[in-house]
Structure formats: C-alpha cells, structure tokens
Design a protein around this motif. Structure first.
Motif, PDB file in Angstrom:
ATOM      1  N   THR A 132       0.835  -1.214   0.000  1.00  0.00           N
ATOM      2  CA  THR A 132       0.000   0.000   0.000  1.00  0.00           C
ATOM      3  C   THR A 132       0.864   1.255   0.000  1.00  0.00           C
ATOM      4  O   THR A 132       2.056   1.209   0.326  1.00  0.00           O
ATOM      5  CB  THR A 132      -0.907   0.038   1.241  1.00  0.00           C
ATOM      6  OG1 THR A 132      -0.085   0.067   2.414  1.00  0.00           O
ATOM      7  CG2 THR A 132      -1.836  -1.165   1.279  1.00  0.00           C
ATOM      8  N   THR A 133       0.245   2.360  -0.352  1.00  0.00           N
ATOM      9  CA  THR A 133       0.871   3.683  -0.232  1.00  0.00           C
ATOM     10  C   THR A 133      -0.121   4.614   0.442  1.00  0.00           C
ATOM     11  O   THR A 133      -1.334   4.417   0.353  1.00  0.00           O
ATOM     12  CB  THR A 133       1.259   4.262  -1.600  1.00  0.00           C
ATOM     13  OG1 THR A 133       0.137   4.155  -2.480  1.00  0.00           O
ATOM     14  CG2 THR A 133       2.447   3.548  -2.183  1.00  0.00           C
ATOM     15  N   LYS A 134       0.439   5.654   1.111  1.00  0.00           N
ATOM     16  CA  LYS A 134      -0.415   6.640   1.786  1.00  0.00           C
ATOM     17  C   LYS A 134      -0.316   7.969   1.049  1.00  0.00           C
ATOM     18  O   LYS A 134       0.761   8.371   0.596  1.00  0.00           O
ATOM     19  CB  LYS A 134       0.019   6.817   3.241  1.00  0.00           C
ATOM     20  CG  LYS A 134      -0.336   5.630   4.114  1.00  0.00           C
ATOM     21  CD  LYS A 134       0.031   5.921   5.561  1.00  0.00           C
ATOM     22  CE  LYS A 134      -0.334   4.742   6.443  1.00  0.00           C
ATOM     23  NZ  LYS A 134       0.159   4.900   7.812  1.00  0.00           N
ATOM     24  N   TRP A 135      -1.448   8.665   0.991  1.00  0.00           N
ATOM     25  CA  TRP A 135      -1.533   9.918   0.255  1.00  0.00           C
ATOM     26  C   TRP A 135      -2.229  10.976   1.099  1.00  0.00           C
ATOM     27  O   TRP A 135      -3.114  10.668   1.895  1.00  0.00           O
ATOM     28  CB  TRP A 135      -2.310   9.704  -1.058  1.00  0.00           C
ATOM     29  CG  TRP A 135      -1.645   8.695  -1.952  1.00  0.00           C
ATOM     30  CD1 TRP A 135      -1.715   7.335  -1.851  1.00  0.00           C
ATOM     31  CD2 TRP A 135      -0.771   8.988  -3.048  1.00  0.00           C
ATOM     32  NE1 TRP A 135      -0.955   6.742  -2.816  1.00  0.00           N
ATOM     33  CE2 TRP A 135      -0.356   7.728  -3.578  1.00  0.00           C
ATOM     34  CE3 TRP A 135      -0.308  10.159  -3.633  1.00  0.00           C
ATOM     35  CZ2 TRP A 135       0.500   7.634  -4.671  1.00  0.00           C
ATOM     36  CZ3 TRP A 135       0.542  10.068  -4.713  1.00  0.00           C
ATOM     37  CH2 TRP A 135       0.944   8.821  -5.226  1.00  0.00           C
ATOM     38  N   LYS A 136      -1.810  12.225   0.866  1.00  0.00           N
ATOM     39  CA  LYS A 136      -2.378  13.337   1.633  1.00  0.00           C
ATOM     40  C   LYS A 136      -2.884  14.410   0.679  1.00  0.00           C
ATOM     41  O   LYS A 136      -2.161  14.814  -0.249  1.00  0.00           O
ATOM     42  CB  LYS A 136      -1.307  13.930   2.560  1.00  0.00           C
ATOM     43  CG  LYS A 136      -1.833  15.059   3.428  1.00  0.00           C
ATOM     44  CD  LYS A 136      -0.761  15.510   4.421  1.00  0.00           C
ATOM     45  CE  LYS A 136      -1.305  16.581   5.334  1.00  0.00           C
ATOM     46  NZ  LYS A 136      -0.322  16.993   6.351  1.00  0.00           N
ATOM     47  N   CYS A 137      -4.106  14.866   0.911  1.00  0.00           N
ATOM     48  CA  CYS A 137      -4.680  15.920   0.078  1.00  0.00           C
ATOM     49  C   CYS A 137      -3.962  17.245   0.352  1.00  0.00           C
ATOM     50  O   CYS A 137      -3.844  17.661   1.512  1.00  0.00           O
ATOM     51  CB  CYS A 137      -6.176  16.059   0.360  1.00  0.00           C
ATOM     52  SG  CYS A 137      -6.955  17.387  -0.573  1.00  0.00           S
ATOM     53  N   LYS A 138      -3.482  17.897  -0.710  1.00  0.00           N
ATOM     54  CA  LYS A 138      -2.738  19.147  -0.546  1.00  0.00           C
ATOM     55  C   LYS A 138      -3.662  20.311  -0.182  1.00  0.00           C
ATOM     56  O   LYS A 138      -3.213  21.345   0.269  1.00  0.00           O
ATOM     57  CB  LYS A 138      -1.980  19.480  -1.842  1.00  0.00           C
ATOM     58  CG  LYS A 138      -0.784  18.575  -2.071  1.00  0.00           C
ATOM     59  CD  LYS A 138       0.081  19.056  -3.214  1.00  0.00           C
ATOM     60  CE  LYS A 138      -0.378  18.476  -4.514  1.00  0.00           C
ATOM     61  NZ  LYS A 138       0.539  18.733  -5.639  1.00  0.00           N
ATOM     62  N   ILE A 139      -4.958  20.114  -0.389  1.00  0.00           N
ATOM     63  CA  ILE A 139      -5.898  21.190  -0.082  1.00  0.00           C
ATOM     64  C   ILE A 139      -6.369  21.123   1.363  1.00  0.00           C
ATOM     65  O   ILE A 139      -6.297  22.098   2.101  1.00  0.00           O
ATOM     66  CB  ILE A 139      -7.113  21.134  -1.033  1.00  0.00           C
ATOM     67  CG1 ILE A 139      -6.647  21.307  -2.478  1.00  0.00           C
ATOM     68  CG2 ILE A 139      -8.143  22.200  -0.667  1.00  0.00           C
ATOM     69  CD1 ILE A 139      -5.973  22.616  -2.774  1.00  0.00           C
ATOM     70  N   CYS A 140      -6.868  19.947   1.775  1.00  0.00           N
ATOM     71  CA  CYS A 140      -7.501  19.885   3.097  1.00  0.00           C
ATOM     72  C   CYS A 140      -6.757  19.001   4.089  1.00  0.00           C
ATOM     73  O   CYS A 140      -7.128  18.941   5.260  1.00  0.00           O
ATOM     74  CB  CYS A 140      -8.951  19.408   2.981  1.00  0.00           C
ATOM     75  SG  CYS A 140      -9.096  17.651   2.554  1.00  0.00           S
TER      76      CYS A 140
END
Ligand code: FEO
Length: 524
Positions: free
Chosen positions: A484-492
């Motif tokens: 798996t990979t983790k991702w973060k929203c750059k907006i919120c």
C-alpha cells in the motif's frame, strides 16, 4: 485615549502647561481626523473607540453586528455575531485578522486608537473568509508598510476574492514557521478545513495566546463582556456555540481532531477566536466540548424527537411519545417541528442528543420535504454514532419510514432502538400501543447505561445496528497482504491509504472533492 483626556483636563487648568496640552490635543485630534478620512473619506467614524486590553500588550479590536439576520446568508442570528480581531503591540505591531465590512467603522476606530500613532508592521491572516477578510484591502491601503503573514493558499484566495495581489508584500508561512516581533515569537500551525482549507492558527509562544481562527467561536454578539468567564457561558452561550460549531465546521470532525492534537502539545493560556468571547479560564471545558462534537460523540444522554406533520397526526404521535418517554423516567426530552424550527437548530440538537427520533408523514410517496432536507443535512454534517427510532404516517400508502431509514443508514454507526411505528392518518387504539412500546424501548436505552459511549455501542440496551449502516471510517478496499501507499490531500490534509502506488483515477477527496492530482504521497 486616556492621555488625550488627561491632556484636556490639564489644559482647562490654564497656564503654559495648558497651552502645551491643548496643542498636543490638537495634534492628536488632527491625526484622528486624518485616520477617519483614510478609513472612509469622511467623518462617519467619529464615535469612541471600543478596544479592550487582554494582556500587557495585546488588545481586542473587534466589533459586533446585531443587525445581521442571517450568518453566511443562511443561519438565523437572534443576537447577532461578533467579529474578533487583535493587535499585538511589540517592537513590531501585529494585527490578527480583520472583520466584516458591516462593522469596519468601529473596527478602524479601535485599530487607530490602539496603534496610537504607530504604523502597522504585520497583518496575520489566519482565515481569509470574507467575514474576517473583507477589510483586508482597507487595512493594506491605510497601512502601506504592513506585511501580510499568511499561507500560500490564503494569498491565492485573497487574490481570487478581492483581486488584491499581495505577492510583493506577503510573508508566506507554513506549518512550524515562526516570526519574532520583538519580545514575542509567533508560531504558525496549519489547520485546514477549520473551517476552510487555507486556515492556520497562530500561537504566541511567549504568552501562550492561541489565535485560533474560527475554532472555539460562537454565534452571538459580545455584550460588553468579552471573556467567557464573565458570562454564564453554559446557560447563555453554549447552545449558540454548539449551533455554530455543528453547522460551520461539524462536517470536518477529523480535521478539528487534528488541530486539537496539535493544541494539546501547546501550553495555551488564552483562546482568541474570530467569533464569540475569549477564553482565559477553564480552557479544558470548551476543549472537551470540541472534542466530543468533533468525534460525533453525544454530549447528553437525551432524546430529541423531530417530527414533520401536515394536519397534526404525526405531531400528536410525537407528543404522546415524548410524554411516555418522560413518564418512563427520562428528563431530557425535546420535541421539534421540522417545519417550524430552522434546520441549523435541528442539526445542533442532533449533535447534542444520544437518541434521535424521526417521525414523518408520507408526502408525494416520499419523506415530508422539511424532514428530508433535515436528514440530508445530517448526512452532509457527518452525523454518526447515534441511537435512532422512526415513526411514519401515511393515510393510504405509508412509505416515509423505510425511506428515512435508508438515509440514516448512510450515516456511520447508527443503531435502531425499537420497531418502526406506522400511523394511518393519526394515533389509533392500535398504534398507541406501538408508540408505548417504542417509548419503553427508548427510555430503557437512555436509562439503562449512563455511559454515552456504551449507549451507542452495538447491542447495548435494545439498540441494534440499523440495516445497511456503514462503518465510521471512509475506506478504500485493500486486498489482504497487498502493498500500500499513503496519500495526503494538498488542499484539506485528508489522508488515505490505497493498494498499489497510485490513487484510483476516479478517486475524490471525501472532504474537499479534489482528485488524485492534488494528492501528495506520504513517504515512509
Ligand atoms: Fe468566521 Fe469561516 O469564517
């Protein structure tokens, strides 16, 4: 201002000292006139300043608007709203946020009175929503040497909203950046989605004051008392503070939790919100409220009955149900007509109470429109973790019960108490027994366990998971053992874990709606 008055008293005493004082007064009056002209080009703002001192060198310079009818043109305000702004008088002068245009007359009087002839060095914009930012352009015009301290996204939104390009006078800050203004060091903490994505809060590491943007705010104007400990907050403010939170930032519970976690690492002495009173005592009390609200944990072991009725049949059933629940020993019961009570109050009550009853007439083979709107608004505001019960009414083809259950089942962790009660036009000998049984089940659930956490747990006190209800967390399917990979929203700031090395092409951030191109990978 005090210096001016003292000068005038001395002046009336006569002599050389009096002349000097009069001259000083003329100079100050001239600068006041000048200030007024710079604000609006006329003498409109010739009243007395109404700034208040919070600490040795920190002042409140906000103002209240009691004429406003609807906040954000949607939420009724019976007692107005306060727009808070603050000035720090250090070696450098710092203004924290501005105000709505509706009150900027009082606001600029306060600003000029506190600056007392000094220039403004910094304008910190924690939140650029226009209720706090519509005076930015005037501040920048009046104080051409001021540097705007804000996030990159806030700078972009300022340009988008007001067509002001601050790039040549902006200090763009991000999480962990600091600014020393003399004796004070300001630390900037990102707080996306509390209540917009550009939000940051500013912590004065020297005094422990947290300028917390909309967090810990409330509806209601300030009536002279500016500190929460000066009023009976629980009796006179709490309902409006809750209604403000639930409706304005209620959807963003996880993001509020993120900020609370960051706040827990700070030694906070005062909370200075953009709305409502300032907190200098019992900070833990209001933080605990925010913790409950943002985790969607009921505040009270209580019953709220919401009914939608046309000719009174469903209303009558709701009142009978409330009476029976009360007679069964539950004191904390409220009944609301969804046609008469603004939905923002209904949302706030749903956040407060552990047990919710939805009683609706069938209307055009659907749910009565105000009830349908309310339920959909609950979905939007992320309602979850409640015990729920249903009453439907239909003279020839009752259908609202299943339809209400279908909507509520989309909310996480909802547990049904008692059976759906069906009315045919009005309460009859037959269905009054069903209402009595429902009242008994609800009362047993409320009284059976005083622990709110266990009252909402599965299988506790007659509560059963509502068919189809979803689990609390948004989930993307991951095969067992898959990389798996983790991702973060750059907006919120929303974080998600997915199978493989990319987000699905059709992925949409559940908080702010952005697609995969606005997500960044979290390494490690
Ligand atoms: Fe008070 Fe989100 O503005």
């Amino acid at each position: 201002m005090e210096a001016t008055r003292r000068g005038f008293v001395k002046a009336t005493a006569g002599g050389v000292a009096a002349l000097a004082a009069l001259n000083a007064l003329r100079v100050e009056s001239a600068s006041a006139d000048e200030a007024a002209k710079r604000v609006g080009g006329n003498d409109l703002f010739s009243g007395k300043a109404n700034a208040r001192q919070l600490t040795d060198d920190l002042w409140w310079v906000g103002a209240s608007d009691k004429r406003i009818a609807l906040f954000e043109n949607v939420y009724p305000l019976s007692q107005g709203v306060a727009y808070n702004s603050y000035i720090l008088l250090d070696e450098k002068t710092v203004l924290f946020d501005t105000v709505d245009r509706s009150v900027w007359g009082q606001y600029f009087e306060n600003v000029y009175a506190v600056l007392d002839g000094r220039d403004l060095d910094y304008l910190v914009v924690n939140h650029m929503e226009p209720d706090h930012a519509s005076a930015i352009s005037q501040v920048l015009t009046n104080f051409p040497n001021a540097t705007v301290v804000t996030t990159a996204m806030s700078a972009a939104l300022i340009k988008q909203f007001f067509e002001i390009d601050i790039s040549d006078r902006a200090l763009i800050v991000a999480e962990g950046d600091t600014l020393t203004t003399g004796a004070h060091t300001l630390a900037f903490v990102e707080a996306p989605m509390v209540h917009w994505p550009e939000v940051m809060v500013t912590f004065d590491a020297t005094t422990g004051v947290l300028f917390c943007a909309d967090a810990f705010g409330s509806f209601n104007a300030l009536d002279g008392n500016i500190f929460a400990d000066q009023v009976n907050f629980q009796e006179t403010w709490l309902d409006e503070a809750r209604r403000y939170f639930c409706n304005i930032v209620g959807k963003y519970g996880p993001q509020v939790q993120d900020v609370l976690k960051k706040a827990a690492t700070l030694d906070i002495t005062m909370l200075c919100s953009t709305h409502g009173p300032m907190w200098r005592q019992d900070l833990g009390w209001i933080i605990d409220k925010y913790d409950k609200w943002s985790r969607y944990i009921p505040e009270d072991n209580a019953v709220a009955i919401f009914y939608g009725s046309i000719y009174g049949g469903t209303e009558n059933a709701a009142n009978i149900l409330a009476s029976q629940i009360s007679q069964a020993g539950v004191d904390n019961v409220k009944v609301y007509d969804v046609s008469k009570t603004h939905v923002s109050y209904l949302i706030a009550e749903a956040f407060r109470c552990s047990h919710l009853v939805f009683a609706s007439v069938t209307y055009n083979m659907g749910i009565f429109t105000p009830m349908k709107n309310f339920l959909n608004d609950l979905v939007v505001h992320n309602m979850q973790n409640r015990c729920v019960s249903f009453v439907e009414n239909g003279s020839w083809s009752p259908a609202s019960g299943q339809l209400m259950q279908d909507i509520v089942a989309t909310m996480p962790n909802m547990f049904q108490v008692g059976d759906l009660v069906t009315l045919r036009s009005t309460t009859s000998t037959e269905n009054v027994e069903a209402l009595r049984a429902l009242a008994g089940a609800i009362a047993a659930s409320v009284l059976g366990d005083k622990s709110l956490n266990t009252a909402i747990a599965a299988n506790s006190n007659n509560a059963q998971p509502l068919a189809g209800t979803v689990e609390a967390a948004e989930k993307v399917e991951i095969a067992e053992g898959a990389a798996t990979t983790k991702w973060k929203c750059k907006i919120c700031g929303y974080e998600v874990e997915v199978e493989g090395d990319a987000l699905p092409e059709d992925f949409k951030c559940p908080i702010c709606g952005q697609g995969p191109d606005m997500f960044e990978k979290i390494e490690g």
